[in-house]
Design an enzyme around this catalytic site. Structure first.
Site, mmCIF file in Angstrom:
data_model
loop_
_atom_site.group_PDB
_atom_site.id
_atom_site.type_symbol
_atom_site.label_atom_id
_atom_site.label_comp_id
_atom_site.label_asym_id
_atom_site.label_seq_id
_atom_site.Cartn_x
_atom_site.Cartn_y
_atom_site.Cartn_z
ATOM 1 N N ARG A 20 0.768 -1.127 0.000
ATOM 2 C CA ARG A 20 0.023 0.104 -0.036
ATOM 3 C C ARG A 20 0.739 1.309 0.129
ATOM 4 O O ARG A 20 0.744 2.314 -0.948
ATOM 5 C CB ARG A 20 -0.922 -0.067 1.111
ATOM 6 C CG ARG A 20 -2.005 -1.011 1.026
ATOM 7 C CD ARG A 20 -2.888 -0.881 2.397
ATOM 8 N NE ARG A 20 -2.087 -1.287 3.387
ATOM 9 C CZ ARG A 20 -2.282 -0.951 4.743
ATOM 10 N NH1 ARG A 20 -3.442 -0.128 5.133
ATOM 11 N NH2 ARG A 20 -1.642 -1.182 5.834
ATOM 12 N N ASN A 38 -6.277 -2.320 2.086
ATOM 13 C CA ASN A 38 -6.397 -3.836 1.988
ATOM 14 C C ASN A 38 -7.582 -4.342 2.128
ATOM 15 O O ASN A 38 -8.601 -3.606 2.559
ATOM 16 C CB ASN A 38 -5.528 -4.317 3.417
ATOM 17 C CG ASN A 38 -3.957 -4.465 3.312
ATOM 18 O OD1 ASN A 38 -3.493 -4.443 2.140
ATOM 19 N ND2 ASN A 38 -3.426 -4.219 4.420
#
Length: 99
Positions: A20, A38
């Site tokens: 990320r 996520n």
């Protein structure tokens, strides 16, 4: 250049490896708008908005990922302005909570 919004889901070893943060860095460097988060199924989901060629380049980059990740697949579809609005007001690129 026309602007596009693309929604992607990246599967493989993409959680717990800095994926990320890497997406945020790569998207910010390309001056794209959007978000990343996520998912509980161990995938990473992202939305990218910007010039079509730059968004396509970003998605191609996601297929490789950072060196610590193993990307098995990237599913891509058209995004919507409503998806883009999930980030906070005034944010260019955001981390969203896990879903």
């Amino acid at each position: 250049m026309s602007g596009v919004i693309r929604h992607v889901t990246i599967s493989g070893r993409v959680q717990g490896v800095g994926y990320r943060a890497w997406v945020e860095s790569e998207a910010t460097a390309r001056r794209l708008e959007g978000w990343v988060r996520n998912r509980r199924d161990a995938s990473v989901e992202a939305v990218f908005s910007g010039p079509e060629d730059v968004v396509a380049e970003m998605i191609a980059t996601c297929r490789r990922g950072p060196s610590s990740a193993r990307v098995d697949s990237v599913q891509e579809s058209a995004g919507t302005p409503d998806l883009l609005k999930l980030r906070g007001a005034g944010e260019r690129f955001a981390f969203l909570p896990t879903v």
